[in-house]
Scaffold this motif. Structure first.
Motif, short mmCIF file in Angstrom:
data_model
loop_
_atom_site.label_atom_id
_atom_site.label_comp_id
_atom_site.label_asym_id
_atom_site.label_seq_id
_atom_site.Cartn_x
_atom_site.Cartn_y
_atom_site.Cartn_z
N LEU A 35 -24.30 -2.70 -1.03
CA LEU A 35 -23.43 -1.70 -1.66
C LEU A 35 -23.89 -0.28 -1.31
CD1 LEU A 35 -22.99 -3.39 -5.14
CD2 LEU A 35 -21.26 -3.21 -3.34
N ASN A 36 -25.20 -0.07 -1.35
CA ASN A 36 -25.74 1.26 -1.01
C ASN A 36 -25.52 1.61 0.45
OD1 ASN A 36 -26.74 2.43 -3.43
ND2 ASN A 36 -28.46 1.00 -3.39
N SER A 37 -25.26 0.62 1.30
CA SER A 37 -25.03 0.90 2.71
C SER A 37 -23.67 1.55 2.95
CB SER A 37 -25.15 -0.38 3.54
OG SER A 37 -24.01 -1.21 3.38
N PHE A 38 -22.73 1.39 2.03
CA PHE A 38 -21.42 2.01 2.24
C PHE A 38 -20.91 2.83 1.07
CE2 PHE A 38 -20.12 -1.96 0.27
CZ PHE A 38 -18.97 -1.65 -0.43
N ILE A 39 -21.62 2.84 -0.04
CA ILE A 39 -21.25 3.69 -1.18
C ILE A 39 -22.39 4.67 -1.39
CG2 ILE A 39 -20.65 3.79 -3.62
CD1 ILE A 39 -19.94 0.79 -3.42
N GLY A 40 -22.09 5.94 -1.30
CA GLY A 40 -23.14 6.94 -1.49
C GLY A 40 -22.67 8.32 -1.14
N GLU A 41 -23.61 9.16 -0.82
CA GLU A 41 -23.31 10.57 -0.56
C GLU A 41 -23.35 10.95 0.91
OE1 GLU A 41 -22.09 12.40 -3.00
OE2 GLU A 41 -22.38 10.66 -4.28
N LYS A 42 -23.74 10.02 1.79
CA LYS A 42 -23.76 10.35 3.21
C LYS A 42 -22.32 10.50 3.69
CE LYS A 42 -27.71 7.43 4.17
NZ LYS A 42 -28.12 6.26 4.92
N GLU A 94 -10.98 3.34 4.62
CA GLU A 94 -11.68 4.55 4.18
C GLU A 94 -13.00 4.73 4.94
OE1 GLU A 94 -12.03 8.07 2.51
OE2 GLU A 94 -10.29 6.80 2.14
N LEU A 95 -13.71 3.63 5.16
CA LEU A 95 -14.97 3.71 5.92
C LEU A 95 -14.72 4.11 7.37
CD1 LEU A 95 -16.82 0.65 4.39
CD2 LEU A 95 -17.53 3.04 4.24
N ILE A 96 -13.65 3.60 7.96
CA ILE A 96 -13.31 3.98 9.34
C ILE A 96 -13.02 5.48 9.40
CG2 ILE A 96 -11.54 3.76 11.14
CD1 ILE A 96 -11.43 0.73 10.41
N LYS A 97 -12.25 5.98 8.42
CA LYS A 97 -11.96 7.42 8.37
C LYS A 97 -13.25 8.24 8.27
CE LYS A 97 -8.05 6.93 5.53
NZ LYS A 97 -7.34 7.37 4.33
N ARG A 98 -14.14 7.81 7.39
CA ARG A 98 -15.40 8.53 7.19
C ARG A 98 -16.26 8.53 8.45
NH1 ARG A 98 -16.18 11.51 2.48
NH2 ARG A 98 -14.58 10.76 1.08
N HIS A 99 -16.37 7.37 9.07
CA HIS A 99 -17.18 7.28 10.29
C HIS A 99 -16.57 8.12 11.41
CE1 HIS A 99 -19.36 4.04 8.34
NE2 HIS A 99 -20.22 4.06 9.35
N ALA A 101 -14.76 10.78 11.10
CA ALA A 101 -14.99 12.19 10.78
C ALA A 101 -16.41 12.61 11.16
CB ALA A 101 -14.74 12.44 9.30
N GLU A 102 -17.34 11.70 11.12
CA GLU A 102 -18.72 11.98 11.49
C GLU A 102 -18.99 11.74 12.97
OE1 GLU A 102 -21.51 12.95 9.48
OE2 GLU A 102 -19.88 13.52 8.14
N GLY A 103 -17.94 11.34 13.70
CA GLY A 103 -18.10 11.07 15.13
C GLY A 103 -18.84 9.78 15.41
N LYS A 104 -18.79 8.85 14.47
CA LYS A 104 -19.48 7.57 14.62
C LYS A 104 -18.47 6.44 14.68
CE LYS A 104 -23.47 9.27 12.10
NZ LYS A 104 -24.27 9.16 10.89
N LYS A 105 -18.92 5.31 15.18
CA LYS A 105 -18.06 4.13 15.26
C LYS A 105 -18.42 3.20 14.10
CE LYS A 105 -16.61 0.52 18.52
NZ LYS A 105 -15.66 0.01 17.65
N PHE A 106 -17.40 2.72 13.42
CA PHE A 106 -17.60 1.79 12.32
C PHE A 106 -17.59 0.37 12.87
CE2 PHE A 106 -15.78 -0.91 8.91
CZ PHE A 106 -16.80 -0.79 8.00
N ASP A 107 -18.63 -0.40 12.56
CA ASP A 107 -18.74 -1.78 13.02
C ASP A 107 -18.22 -2.71 11.92
OD1 ASP A 107 -19.41 -4.26 14.03
OD2 ASP A 107 -21.44 -3.68 14.62
N LYS A 108 -16.94 -3.01 12.01
CA LYS A 108 -16.29 -3.84 10.99
C LYS A 108 -16.89 -5.25 10.94
CE LYS A 108 -11.74 -5.45 9.54
NZ LYS A 108 -10.32 -5.46 9.83
N ASN A 109 -17.25 -5.79 12.11
CA ASN A 109 -17.83 -7.14 12.14
C ASN A 109 -19.17 -7.20 11.42
OD1 ASN A 109 -15.66 -8.26 13.56
ND2 ASN A 109 -16.55 -7.66 15.52
N LEU A 110 -20.00 -6.19 11.62
CA LEU A 110 -21.29 -6.13 10.93
C LEU A 110 -21.08 -5.93 9.43
CD1 LEU A 110 -24.37 -6.09 10.99
CD2 LEU A 110 -24.24 -3.63 11.46
#
Length: 151
Positions: A35-42, A94-99, A101-110
């Motif tokens: 949960l802390n890996s995707f819910i937080g302030e980063k 939402e995680l894809i949008k966040r990633h 915005a940060e110029g990162k790729k979201f790994d949905k499989n992981l």
């Protein structure tokens, strides 16, 4: 005279009780880590407030669990597993949008692999409910329990 067999049985039962507590603690730690890996302030994470709004789990409960101020009981773990599975697409979007915005790729499989491993104790139950089209009803039952009564 000492009954070694009975003494051994008592010791084994005590050890099993300690083992069950230890397994429950490990399960709780794995879920909170996930949960802390995707819910937080980063930047690439969703906020506890957003997670609360998506899943309809009270914000105070979300923050209490994430900050380890309260124990994450098995019935809560089951509920959170069901909620995350039910709202999976919204959370992932939402995680894809966040990633992005940060110029990162979201790994949905992981993300999905970690979900399955963290909630290994509850995932089969949640998927069975989803397959039977009872997941929403199961979640609604919990949400009704926690709705404050207006007098």
């Amino acid at each position: 005279m000492l009954n070694v067999g009975e003494y051994r049985r008592v010791l084994m039962l005590e050890n099993l009780a300690q083992l069950e507590d230890r397994i429950n603690w490990i399960q709780e730690e794995c879920i909170i880590l996930y949960l802390n890996s995707f819910i937080g302030e980063k930047g690439e994470q969703i906020s506890a407030y957003q997670f609360s709004k998506i899943t309809n789990i009270r914000l105070s409960t979300v923050t209490g669990i994430l900050n380890r101020k309260v124990r994450f009981r098995p019935y809560q773990q089951r509920r959170w597993c069901c909620c995350i599975l039910y709202y999976w697409d919204r959370i992932v979007d939402e995680l894809i949008k966040r990633h992005t915005a940060e110029g990162k790729k979201f790994d949905k499989n992981l993300f999905e692999k970690n979900f399955n491993e963290a909630f290994s104790q509850w995932i089969t139950f949640a998927r069975d409910l989803k397959q039977l089209n009872n997941l929403k009803a199961h979640i609604a039952k919990y949400q009704k329990l926690f709705v404050p009564k207006i007098k």
